[in-house]
Design an enzyme around this catalytic site. Structure first.
Site, PDB file in Angstrom:
ATOM      1  N   GLU A 198       8.586  -6.238 -25.548  1.00 54.03           N
ATOM      2  CA  GLU A 198       9.783  -5.381 -25.880  1.00 54.03           C
ATOM      3  C   GLU A 198      11.009  -6.179 -25.552  1.00 54.03           C
ATOM      4  O   GLU A 198      11.019  -6.861 -24.552  1.00 54.03           O
ATOM      5  CB  GLU A 198       9.566  -4.268 -25.151  1.00 54.03           C
ATOM      6  CG  GLU A 198       9.425  -2.959 -25.641  1.00 54.03           C
ATOM      7  CD  GLU A 198       9.163  -1.621 -24.699  1.00 54.03           C
ATOM      8  OE1 GLU A 198       8.789  -0.654 -25.332  1.00 54.03           O
ATOM      9  OE2 GLU A 198       9.750  -1.732 -23.862  1.00 54.03           O
ATOM     10  N   GLU A 287       9.052   4.620 -20.561  1.00 52.13           N
ATOM     11  CA  GLU A 287       7.512   5.183 -20.331  1.00 52.13           C
ATOM     12  C   GLU A 287       7.649   6.532 -19.656  1.00 52.13           C
ATOM     13  O   GLU A 287       8.877   7.121 -19.428  1.00 52.13           O
ATOM     14  CB  GLU A 287       6.908   4.395 -19.400  1.00 52.13           C
ATOM     15  CG  GLU A 287       7.473   4.311 -18.179  1.00 52.13           C
ATOM     16  CD  GLU A 287       6.611   3.416 -17.128  1.00 52.13           C
ATOM     17  OE1 GLU A 287       6.706   2.115 -17.278  1.00 52.13           O
ATOM     18  OE2 GLU A 287       6.032   4.043 -16.098  1.00 52.13           O
ATOM     19  N   ARG A 291       3.516  13.019 -13.774  1.00 50.01           N
ATOM     20  CA  ARG A 291       3.267  13.347 -12.449  1.00 50.01           C
ATOM     21  C   ARG A 291       4.671  13.878 -11.717  1.00 50.01           C
ATOM     22  O   ARG A 291       5.783  13.512 -12.370  1.00 50.01           O
ATOM     23  CB  ARG A 291       2.472  12.208 -11.590  1.00 50.01           C
ATOM     24  CG  ARG A 291       3.406  11.145 -11.609  1.00 50.01           C
ATOM     25  CD  ARG A 291       2.950  10.010 -10.769  1.00 50.01           C
ATOM     26  NE  ARG A 291       3.577   8.769 -11.075  1.00 50.01           N
ATOM     27  CZ  ARG A 291       4.688   8.302 -10.895  1.00 50.01           C
ATOM     28  NH1 ARG A 291       5.634   9.083 -10.196  1.00 50.01           N
ATOM     29  NH2 ARG A 291       5.066   7.041 -11.282  1.00 50.01           N
TER      30      ARG A 291
END
Lengths: 442, 70
Positions: A198, A287, A291
Protein backbone atom coordinates in the site's frame (compact mmCIF):
# COMPACT_ATOMS: atom_id res chain seq x y z
CA UNK A 1 -29.40 -9.97 30.49
CA UNK A 2 -27.39 -13.18 30.94
CA UNK A 3 -26.33 -14.26 34.46
CA UNK A 4 -22.60 -14.88 33.93
CA UNK A 5 -19.70 -13.85 31.70
CA UNK A 6 -16.39 -15.63 31.25
CA UNK A 7 -13.62 -13.16 30.43
CA UNK A 8 -11.18 -14.94 28.11
CA UNK A 9 -8.25 -12.61 28.74
CA UNK A 10 -5.75 -11.45 31.34
CA UNK A 11 -4.18 -8.37 32.93
CA UNK A 12 -5.64 -4.89 32.74
CA UNK A 13 -8.37 -5.66 30.20
CA UNK A 14 -9.68 -8.68 32.11
CA UNK A 15 -9.81 -6.51 35.22
CA UNK A 16 -11.55 -3.66 33.41
CA UNK A 17 -14.21 -5.95 31.89
CA UNK A 18 -14.77 -7.72 35.22
CA UNK A 19 -15.37 -4.34 36.89
CA UNK A 20 -18.36 -3.50 34.65
CA UNK A 21 -19.68 -7.07 34.60
CA UNK A 22 -19.83 -7.13 38.41
CA UNK A 23 -21.24 -3.59 38.62
CA UNK A 24 -24.18 -4.83 36.53
CA UNK A 25 -24.77 -7.67 38.97
CA UNK A 26 -23.54 -10.31 36.52
CA UNK A 27 -21.25 -13.09 37.72
CA UNK A 28 -17.68 -12.60 36.41
CA UNK A 29 -15.56 -15.66 35.65
CA UNK A 30 -11.82 -15.23 35.06
CA UNK A 31 -9.41 -17.62 33.40
CA UNK A 32 -5.68 -17.54 34.12
CA UNK A 33 -2.42 -19.24 33.27
CA UNK A 34 0.06 -20.54 35.83
CA UNK A 35 2.07 -17.33 35.37
CA UNK A 36 -0.89 -15.08 36.26
CA UNK A 37 -2.35 -16.72 39.38
CA UNK A 38 -1.42 -13.75 41.62
CA UNK A 39 -2.70 -10.94 39.40
CA UNK A 40 -5.49 -8.70 40.75
CA UNK A 41 -8.06 -9.65 38.08
CA UNK A 42 -8.04 -13.27 39.26
CA UNK A 43 -8.89 -12.25 42.83
CA UNK A 44 -11.51 -9.71 41.73
CA UNK A 45 -13.54 -12.19 39.66
CA UNK A 46 -16.37 -14.14 41.30
CA UNK A 47 -14.80 -17.35 40.10
CA UNK A 48 -11.46 -18.13 38.45
CA UNK A 49 -10.29 -21.14 36.47
CA UNK A 50 -6.70 -22.18 35.80
CA UNK A 51 -6.53 -23.01 32.09
CA UNK A 52 -2.90 -23.97 31.52
CA UNK A 53 0.78 -23.08 31.61
CA UNK A 54 2.28 -19.65 30.88
CA UNK A 55 2.76 -20.06 27.12
CA UNK A 56 -0.23 -18.33 25.45
CA UNK A 57 -0.69 -21.21 22.99
CA UNK A 58 -1.31 -23.53 25.93
CA UNK A 59 -3.63 -21.23 27.87
CA UNK A 60 -5.22 -18.00 26.59
CA UNK A 61 -5.03 -19.13 22.95
CA UNK A 62 -6.15 -22.69 23.69
CA UNK A 63 -9.79 -22.78 22.57
CA UNK A 64 -10.43 -26.19 24.15
CA UNK A 65 -9.13 -25.01 27.53
CA UNK A 66 -11.24 -21.83 27.43
CA UNK A 67 -14.39 -23.70 26.36
CA UNK A 68 -13.84 -26.34 29.04
CA UNK A 69 -13.59 -23.57 31.66
CA UNK A 70 -16.86 -22.10 30.34
CA UNK A 71 -18.55 -25.49 30.52
CA UNK A 72 -17.33 -26.22 34.06
CA UNK A 73 -18.48 -22.84 35.38
CA UNK A 74 -21.70 -22.86 33.38
CA UNK A 75 -20.82 -19.50 31.82
CA UNK A 76 -23.57 -17.99 29.69
CA UNK A 77 -21.44 -15.56 27.66
CA UNK A 78 -17.81 -15.01 26.68
CA UNK A 79 -16.06 -11.63 26.52
CA UNK A 80 -12.74 -11.95 24.65
CA UNK A 81 -11.16 -8.58 25.55
CA UNK A 82 -8.56 -7.66 22.89
CA UNK A 83 -5.75 -9.79 21.47
CA UNK A 84 -5.62 -13.58 22.04
CA UNK A 85 -8.89 -15.05 20.66
CA UNK A 86 -10.75 -11.73 20.28
CA UNK A 87 -10.47 -11.59 16.49
CA UNK A 88 -10.55 -15.31 15.84
CA UNK A 89 -13.66 -15.92 13.75
CA UNK A 90 -13.38 -19.69 14.31
CA UNK A 91 -13.49 -19.23 18.06
CA UNK A 92 -16.46 -16.85 17.87
CA UNK A 93 -18.25 -19.41 15.69
CA UNK A 94 -17.50 -22.17 18.19
CA UNK A 95 -18.83 -20.13 21.13
CA UNK A 96 -22.08 -19.50 19.25
CA UNK A 97 -22.36 -23.13 18.09
CA UNK A 98 -21.95 -24.29 21.71
CA UNK A 99 -25.02 -22.24 22.61
CA UNK A 100 -23.14 -19.46 24.43
CA UNK A 101 -23.36 -15.73 23.79
CA UNK A 102 -20.35 -14.20 22.04
CA UNK A 103 -19.75 -10.64 23.23
CA UNK A 104 -18.51 -9.34 19.93
CA UNK A 105 -19.51 -8.96 16.30
CA UNK A 106 -20.87 -11.86 14.21
CA UNK A 107 -18.10 -14.32 13.19
CA UNK A 108 -18.69 -13.35 9.52
CA UNK A 109 -17.85 -9.71 10.30
CA UNK A 110 -14.64 -10.78 12.07
CA UNK A 111 -13.64 -12.93 9.09
CA UNK A 112 -14.45 -10.21 6.54
CA UNK A 113 -12.26 -7.69 8.37
CA UNK A 114 -9.56 -10.14 9.52
CA UNK A 115 -7.88 -10.32 6.14
CA UNK A 116 -6.53 -6.89 5.26
CA UNK A 117 -6.83 -7.52 1.54
CA UNK A 118 -10.50 -8.53 1.62
CA UNK A 119 -11.25 -5.74 4.13
CA UNK A 120 -9.65 -3.19 1.85
CA UNK A 121 -11.66 -4.36 -1.17
CA UNK A 122 -14.87 -4.51 0.84
CA UNK A 123 -14.35 -0.95 2.13
CA UNK A 124 -13.63 0.36 -1.34
CA UNK A 125 -16.96 -1.08 -2.52
CA UNK A 126 -18.73 0.52 0.47
CA UNK A 127 -17.43 3.92 -0.62
CA UNK A 128 -14.78 4.24 2.12
CA UNK A 129 -11.54 5.80 0.78
CA UNK A 130 -8.54 3.43 0.67
CA UNK A 131 -4.86 4.07 -0.12
CA UNK A 132 -3.44 3.13 -3.53
CA UNK A 133 -2.41 -0.51 -3.23
CA UNK A 134 -2.85 -4.12 -4.26
CA UNK A 135 -6.24 -5.82 -4.48
CA UNK A 136 -4.83 -9.34 -4.17
CA UNK A 137 -1.88 -11.00 -2.43
CA UNK A 138 1.54 -10.10 -3.87
CA UNK A 139 3.50 -13.38 -4.23
CA UNK A 140 7.00 -11.84 -4.21
CA UNK A 141 8.89 -8.56 -3.84
CA UNK A 142 7.49 -7.33 -7.14
CA UNK A 143 9.28 -4.09 -8.03
CA UNK A 144 6.88 -3.29 -10.86
CA UNK A 145 3.89 -3.46 -8.53
CA UNK A 146 5.63 -1.25 -5.96
CA UNK A 147 6.66 1.25 -8.64
CA UNK A 148 3.08 1.29 -9.92
CA UNK A 149 1.83 2.25 -6.46
CA UNK A 150 4.70 4.69 -5.96
CA UNK A 151 7.31 4.71 -3.16
CA UNK A 152 7.34 4.75 -0.23
CA UNK A 153 5.22 1.63 0.08
CA UNK A 154 4.06 -0.17 3.21
CA UNK A 155 4.56 -3.93 3.02
CA UNK A 156 1.92 -5.59 5.21
CA UNK A 157 0.91 -9.04 6.34
CA UNK A 158 -2.71 -9.55 5.25
CA UNK A 159 -3.45 -11.45 8.45
CA UNK A 160 -1.43 -9.10 10.64
CA UNK A 161 -2.35 -6.86 13.51
CA UNK A 162 -0.93 -4.88 16.38
CA UNK A 163 1.71 -3.32 14.16
CA UNK A 164 3.48 -6.65 13.68
CA UNK A 165 4.36 -7.69 10.13
CA UNK A 166 4.57 -4.16 8.70
CA UNK A 167 7.64 -2.64 7.04
CA UNK A 168 8.16 0.49 4.96
CA UNK A 169 10.19 0.40 1.73
CA UNK A 170 11.60 3.54 0.11
CA UNK A 171 13.15 1.86 -2.95
CA UNK A 172 13.62 -1.48 -4.71
CA UNK A 173 16.37 -2.62 -2.32
CA UNK A 174 14.27 -1.77 0.69
CA UNK A 175 11.32 -3.54 -0.90
CA UNK A 176 13.08 -6.92 -0.95
CA UNK A 177 14.13 -6.52 2.67
CA UNK A 178 10.73 -5.31 3.83
CA UNK A 179 9.03 -8.09 1.92
CA UNK A 180 11.18 -10.79 3.54
CA UNK A 181 10.62 -9.38 7.02
CA UNK A 182 6.87 -9.06 6.53
CA UNK A 183 6.64 -12.55 5.02
CA UNK A 184 8.56 -14.24 7.87
CA UNK A 185 6.40 -12.53 10.48
CA UNK A 186 3.19 -13.17 8.55
CA UNK A 187 3.89 -16.91 8.56
CA UNK A 188 5.19 -17.05 12.10
CA UNK A 189 2.68 -14.87 13.95
CA UNK A 190 -0.43 -15.07 11.84
CA UNK A 191 -0.20 -18.37 9.93
CA UNK A 192 -1.15 -16.52 6.75
CA UNK A 193 1.70 -15.75 4.30
CA UNK A 194 -0.30 -13.28 2.16
CA UNK A 195 1.31 -9.89 1.68
CA UNK A 196 -0.16 -6.65 0.36
CA UNK A 197 1.49 -3.41 -0.68
CA UNK A 198 0.00 0.00 0.00
CA UNK A 199 1.11 3.55 -0.57
CA UNK A 200 2.75 4.74 2.65
CA UNK A 201 1.68 8.20 3.74
CA UNK A 202 4.50 10.08 5.40
CA UNK A 203 3.79 12.67 8.06
CA UNK A 204 0.37 11.18 8.50
CA UNK A 205 -1.72 10.88 11.59
CA UNK A 206 -3.27 7.66 12.74
CA UNK A 207 -6.86 8.42 13.64
CA UNK A 208 -9.54 5.85 14.42
CA UNK A 209 -13.31 5.97 14.84
CA UNK A 210 -15.12 4.10 17.58
CA UNK A 211 -18.28 2.47 16.28
CA UNK A 212 -21.05 0.60 18.05
CA UNK A 213 -23.45 -1.68 16.20
CA UNK A 214 -26.73 -1.91 18.09
CA UNK A 215 -28.95 -4.97 18.51
CA UNK A 216 -31.48 -3.51 16.02
CA UNK A 217 -28.82 -3.17 13.31
CA UNK A 218 -28.18 0.57 13.65
CA UNK A 219 -24.47 1.52 13.55
CA UNK A 220 -23.36 4.56 15.56
CA UNK A 221 -20.05 6.45 15.49
CA UNK A 222 -18.81 7.61 18.91
CA UNK A 223 -16.04 9.98 17.89
CA UNK A 224 -12.36 9.62 17.05
CA UNK A 225 -9.10 8.82 18.82
CA UNK A 226 -5.73 10.06 17.60
CA UNK A 227 -3.10 7.34 17.98
CA UNK A 228 -0.14 8.98 16.23
CA UNK A 229 2.33 8.59 19.10
CA UNK A 230 3.80 5.22 18.13
CA UNK A 231 6.96 3.23 18.47
CA UNK A 232 7.54 0.22 16.16
CA UNK A 233 4.08 0.91 14.62
CA UNK A 234 2.53 0.32 18.05
CA UNK A 235 0.53 2.92 19.92
CA UNK A 236 1.91 4.49 23.07
CA UNK A 237 -0.39 7.50 23.62
CA UNK A 238 -3.92 8.16 22.37
CA UNK A 239 -6.07 11.24 22.68
CA UNK A 240 -9.49 12.55 21.76
CA UNK A 241 -10.41 14.80 20.08
CA UNK A 242 -7.64 14.68 17.47
CA UNK A 243 -5.78 17.97 17.01
CA UNK A 244 -5.27 17.09 13.34
CA UNK A 245 -8.89 16.61 12.35
CA UNK A 246 -11.13 19.57 11.54
CA UNK A 247 -14.95 19.49 11.88
CA UNK A 248 -15.58 18.85 8.19
CA UNK A 249 -13.09 15.94 8.00
CA UNK A 250 -14.44 14.54 11.28
CA UNK A 251 -17.95 14.42 9.93
CA UNK A 252 -16.76 12.64 6.74
CA UNK A 253 -14.78 10.12 8.81
CA UNK A 254 -17.68 9.39 11.14
CA UNK A 255 -20.04 8.70 8.22
CA UNK A 256 -17.46 6.51 6.47
CA UNK A 257 -17.00 4.49 9.70
CA UNK A 258 -20.75 3.96 9.93
CA UNK A 259 -20.80 2.78 6.29
CA UNK A 260 -17.90 0.43 7.07
CA UNK A 261 -19.82 -1.10 9.97
CA UNK A 262 -23.05 -1.37 7.97
CA UNK A 263 -21.21 -3.10 5.10
CA UNK A 264 -20.37 -6.06 7.38
CA UNK A 265 -23.52 -6.11 9.54
CA UNK A 266 -21.53 -5.01 12.55
CA UNK A 267 -22.76 -5.54 16.13
CA UNK A 268 -21.08 -4.38 19.33
CA UNK A 269 -17.95 -2.25 19.72
CA UNK A 270 -15.47 -1.92 16.88
CA UNK A 271 -12.88 0.49 15.58
CA UNK A 272 -12.24 1.78 12.08
CA UNK A 273 -8.58 2.80 11.78
CA UNK A 274 -7.57 5.44 9.24
CA UNK A 275 -4.54 7.41 8.13
CA UNK A 276 -5.10 11.14 7.95
CA UNK A 277 -3.19 13.71 5.94
CA UNK A 278 -3.66 16.67 8.29
CA UNK A 279 -2.63 19.26 5.70
CA UNK A 280 -4.96 18.08 2.95
CA UNK A 281 -7.61 17.02 5.52
CA UNK A 282 -8.02 13.71 3.69
CA UNK A 283 -8.14 10.17 5.05
CA UNK A 284 -7.84 6.56 3.93
CA UNK A 285 -9.06 3.35 5.56
CA UNK A 286 -6.34 1.23 7.21
CA UNK A 287 -8.13 -1.62 8.94
CA UNK A 288 -10.99 -2.45 11.22
CA UNK A 289 -10.52 -3.94 14.67
CA UNK A 290 -13.51 -6.11 15.45
CA UNK A 291 -13.33 -5.89 19.24
CA UNK A 292 -12.94 -3.53 22.18
CA UNK A 293 -9.84 -1.39 21.68
CA UNK A 294 -7.03 -0.96 24.24
CA UNK A 295 -7.55 2.81 24.18
CA UNK A 296 -11.34 2.74 24.62
CA UNK A 297 -11.13 4.67 27.96
CA UNK A 298 -10.46 8.03 26.26
CA UNK A 299 -13.77 7.73 24.44
CA UNK A 300 -15.47 6.78 27.72
CA UNK A 301 -13.97 9.82 29.46
CA UNK A 302 -15.29 12.36 26.96
CA UNK A 303 -18.69 10.74 26.29
CA UNK A 304 -19.53 9.35 29.73
CA UNK A 305 -20.50 6.07 28.04
CA UNK A 306 -19.27 2.74 29.50
CA UNK A 307 -18.38 0.84 26.32
CA UNK A 308 -18.17 -2.56 28.04
CA UNK A 309 -21.69 -2.05 29.38
CA UNK A 310 -22.94 -1.31 25.84
CA UNK A 311 -21.15 -4.43 24.55
CA UNK A 312 -22.98 -6.54 27.13
CA UNK A 313 -26.35 -4.92 26.35
CA UNK A 314 -25.96 -5.37 22.59
CA UNK A 315 -24.90 -9.01 23.06
CA UNK A 316 -28.01 -9.56 25.23
CA UNK A 317 -30.19 -7.99 22.53
CA UNK A 318 -31.11 -5.05 24.74
CA UNK A 319 -31.12 -1.30 23.97
CA UNK A 320 -28.06 0.76 24.95
CA UNK A 321 -28.03 3.26 27.86
CA UNK A 322 -27.56 6.49 25.90
CA UNK A 323 -29.57 8.37 23.30
CA UNK A 324 -27.04 10.88 22.01
CA UNK A 325 -23.25 11.05 21.70
CA UNK A 326 -22.00 14.44 22.88
CA UNK A 327 -18.25 14.37 23.54
CA UNK A 328 -17.06 17.02 26.02
CA UNK A 329 -13.52 18.04 26.92
CA UNK A 330 -10.27 16.26 26.17
CA UNK A 331 -8.86 12.89 27.24
CA UNK A 332 -5.41 11.33 26.84
CA UNK A 333 -4.22 7.79 27.52
CA UNK A 334 -0.61 6.81 28.23
CA UNK A 335 0.29 3.14 27.90
CA UNK A 336 2.66 2.35 30.72
CA UNK A 337 4.85 -0.46 29.40
CA UNK A 338 7.47 -2.60 31.14
CA UNK A 339 10.23 -1.38 28.86
CA UNK A 340 13.20 0.94 29.06
CA UNK A 341 12.36 4.54 28.14
CA UNK A 342 15.26 4.98 25.69
CA UNK A 343 15.24 2.00 23.37
CA UNK A 344 11.83 0.60 24.38
CA UNK A 345 13.20 -2.88 24.97
CA UNK A 346 11.15 -5.23 27.17
CA UNK A 347 11.97 -5.37 30.86
CA UNK A 348 10.14 -8.10 32.75
CA UNK A 349 10.71 -8.48 36.50
CA UNK A 350 9.12 -8.40 39.92
CA UNK A 351 7.23 -5.26 40.93
CA UNK A 352 8.50 -4.03 44.30
CA UNK A 353 6.77 -0.64 44.40
CA UNK A 354 3.46 0.26 42.71
CA UNK A 355 1.82 3.59 43.56
CA UNK A 356 -0.84 4.91 41.21
CA UNK A 357 -1.75 8.57 40.88
CA UNK A 358 -5.34 9.28 41.86
CA UNK A 359 -7.80 12.12 41.37
CA UNK A 360 -11.14 13.05 39.90
CA UNK A 361 -9.76 13.60 36.40
CA UNK A 362 -7.36 10.64 36.50
CA UNK A 363 -8.25 7.05 35.61
CA UNK A 364 -5.77 4.20 35.89
CA UNK A 365 -6.64 0.83 34.33
CA UNK A 366 -3.89 -1.42 35.65
CA UNK A 367 -3.20 -5.11 35.50
CA UNK A 368 -0.67 -5.35 38.29
CA UNK A 369 0.13 -4.36 41.87
CA UNK A 370 3.19 -4.52 44.13
CA UNK A 371 4.46 -8.08 44.57
CA UNK A 372 3.33 -9.24 41.11
CA UNK A 373 5.81 -10.60 38.64
CA UNK A 374 5.83 -9.24 35.10
CA UNK A 375 6.72 -12.26 32.96
CA UNK A 376 8.16 -12.36 29.43
CA UNK A 377 5.21 -14.38 28.06
CA UNK A 378 2.76 -11.56 27.35
CA UNK A 379 2.74 -8.02 26.01
CA UNK A 380 4.46 -5.36 28.15
CA UNK A 381 1.36 -3.30 29.04
CA UNK A 382 1.32 -2.67 32.79
CA UNK A 383 -1.33 0.03 33.05
CA UNK A 384 -3.17 2.70 31.11
CA UNK A 385 -2.90 6.10 32.69
CA UNK A 386 -5.79 8.26 31.47
CA UNK A 387 -6.42 11.92 32.17
CA UNK A 388 -9.32 14.23 31.44
CA UNK A 389 -9.53 18.00 31.14
CA UNK A 390 -12.07 20.54 29.92
CA UNK A 391 -9.50 21.30 27.21
CA UNK A 392 -6.20 19.84 25.97
CA UNK A 393 -3.97 22.24 27.91
CA UNK A 394 -5.58 21.24 31.20
CA UNK A 395 -5.43 17.55 30.30
CA UNK A 396 -1.71 17.95 29.59
CA UNK A 397 -1.15 19.69 32.93
CA UNK A 398 -2.92 16.87 34.77
CA UNK A 399 -0.91 14.34 32.78
CA UNK A 400 2.39 15.91 33.87
CA UNK A 401 1.44 15.64 37.54
CA UNK A 402 0.03 12.12 37.15
CA UNK A 403 3.11 10.79 35.33
CA UNK A 404 5.28 12.33 38.05
CA UNK A 405 3.17 10.72 40.78
CA UNK A 406 3.10 7.22 39.23
CA UNK A 407 5.77 5.15 41.02
CA UNK A 408 6.72 1.72 39.73
CA UNK A 409 9.88 -0.05 40.82
CA UNK A 410 11.20 -3.40 39.68
CA UNK A 411 10.78 -3.63 35.93
CA UNK A 412 11.96 -0.62 33.94
CA UNK A 413 9.03 1.42 32.64
CA UNK A 414 8.51 4.05 29.94
CA UNK A 415 7.18 6.65 32.44
CA UNK A 416 10.32 8.76 31.89
CA UNK A 417 9.51 8.80 28.17
CA UNK A 418 6.13 10.38 28.97
CA UNK A 419 7.83 13.14 30.98
CA UNK A 420 9.93 13.82 27.89
CA UNK A 421 6.92 13.68 25.58
CA UNK A 422 4.92 16.08 27.74
CA UNK A 423 7.74 18.60 27.35
CA UNK A 424 8.17 18.02 23.61
CA UNK A 425 7.14 21.17 21.66
CA UNK A 426 5.72 19.15 18.76
CA UNK A 427 3.49 17.03 20.99
CA UNK A 428 2.48 19.93 23.20
CA UNK A 429 1.53 22.02 20.14
CA UNK A 430 -0.72 19.20 18.92
CA UNK A 431 0.91 19.39 15.48
CA UNK A 432 2.58 15.97 15.34
CA UNK A 433 2.43 12.81 13.26
CA UNK A 434 3.35 9.11 13.45
CA UNK A 435 7.05 9.95 13.00
CA UNK A 436 7.22 11.84 16.32
CA UNK A 437 8.80 9.14 18.50
CA UNK A 438 11.40 8.26 15.87
CA UNK A 439 12.37 11.93 15.63
CA UNK A 440 12.66 12.11 19.43
CA UNK A 441 15.03 9.13 19.33
CA UNK A 442 16.97 10.08 16.17
CA UNK B 1 37.49 -12.52 23.75
CA UNK B 2 34.03 -11.11 24.31
CA UNK B 3 31.09 -12.56 26.17
CA UNK B 4 27.59 -11.83 24.92
CA UNK B 5 24.95 -11.89 27.65
CA UNK B 6 21.18 -11.52 27.73
CA UNK B 7 19.84 -8.08 28.64
CA UNK B 8 16.50 -9.44 29.86
CA UNK B 9 14.46 -12.51 30.63
CA UNK B 10 13.60 -13.99 27.27
CA UNK B 11 12.83 -17.01 25.20
CA UNK B 12 15.42 -18.05 22.60
CA UNK B 13 13.47 -17.94 19.35
CA UNK B 14 16.20 -18.49 16.72
CA UNK B 15 19.86 -19.40 16.85
CA UNK B 16 21.37 -17.83 13.75
CA UNK B 17 25.07 -18.82 14.08
CA UNK B 18 26.87 -22.05 14.98
CA UNK B 19 30.06 -22.64 16.93
CA UNK B 20 33.04 -22.07 14.67
CA UNK B 21 31.29 -19.43 12.52
CA UNK B 22 33.17 -16.24 11.73
CA UNK B 23 31.15 -13.13 12.58
CA UNK B 24 31.48 -9.42 11.87
CA UNK B 25 30.69 -6.63 14.29
CA UNK B 26 26.89 -6.19 14.14
CA UNK B 27 26.03 -9.69 12.88
CA UNK B 28 22.98 -11.31 14.47
CA UNK B 29 23.92 -14.23 16.73
CA UNK B 30 20.54 -15.25 18.08
CA UNK B 31 17.06 -13.77 18.15
CA UNK B 32 15.37 -13.61 21.52
CA UNK B 33 11.70 -13.10 22.15
CA UNK B 34 10.27 -11.32 25.14
CA UNK B 35 6.89 -9.69 25.65
CA UNK B 36 5.82 -10.32 22.05
CA UNK B 37 8.91 -8.64 20.67
CA UNK B 38 11.81 -10.11 18.72
CA UNK B 39 15.16 -8.89 19.97
CA UNK B 40 18.21 -9.66 17.82
CA UNK B 41 21.41 -10.16 19.84
CA UNK B 42 24.35 -8.80 17.88
CA UNK B 43 28.07 -9.48 17.89
CA UNK B 44 29.87 -6.45 19.28
CA UNK B 45 33.28 -7.47 17.91
CA UNK B 46 34.43 -9.40 14.86
CA UNK B 47 35.76 -12.90 15.55
CA UNK B 48 34.87 -16.55 15.75
CA UNK B 49 32.00 -17.99 17.77
CA UNK B 50 33.95 -20.33 20.05
CA UNK B 51 31.07 -21.20 22.29
CA UNK B 52 27.30 -21.00 22.03
CA UNK B 53 25.42 -21.47 25.29
CA UNK B 54 21.77 -21.38 24.22
CA UNK B 55 19.44 -23.49 22.11
CA UNK B 56 16.13 -22.59 20.44
CA UNK B 57 13.29 -22.76 22.95
CA UNK B 58 15.46 -22.06 26.01
CA UNK B 59 14.14 -19.59 28.58
CA UNK B 60 17.06 -17.47 29.75
CA UNK B 61 17.45 -14.96 32.57
CA UNK B 62 19.00 -11.49 32.49
CA UNK B 63 22.79 -11.86 32.41
CA UNK B 64 22.70 -15.39 30.99
CA UNK B 65 25.75 -16.13 28.82
CA UNK B 66 24.67 -16.49 25.20
CA UNK B 67 27.93 -16.79 23.27
CA UNK B 68 31.68 -16.29 23.48
CA UNK B 69 33.43 -14.64 20.55
CA UNK B 70 37.20 -14.76 20.13
Amino acid sequence: MFESVLVANRGEIARRVIRTVRALGIKAIAVYSEADADLPYVAEADEAVLIGPAQPAKSYLDMDAVMEAARRTNARAIHPGYGFLAENAGFARRVVDDGLIWIGPPPEAIAAMGDKISARNLMERAGVPVAAGTREPVPDADAAVAAGIGYPVMVKAAGGGGGIGMSVAYDEDGLRKAYDTARTRAERFFGNPDILLERFVERARHVEIQILGLADGTVLALGERDCSVQRRHQKVVEETPSTGVGPELRSRMLSAAVRAGEAVGYRGAGTVECLVDPVAQEFVFLEMNTRLQVEHPVTELVTGIDLVEQQLLVAAGEPVTFTAVEPRGHAIEFRVYAEDPRRFLPSPGEITVWEEPAGEVIRVDSGYEAGNKVTPFYDPLLAKLCVYGPDRAQALATARDAVEAFRIEGPKTNLAFFTELLANPEFVSGDYDTGLVDRMRA
Amino acid sequence: MSEVRAEMVANVWKVVVAEGDAVEDGDTLVILESMKMEIPVLAEDPGTVVSLKVAEGDVIQEGHLIAVIE
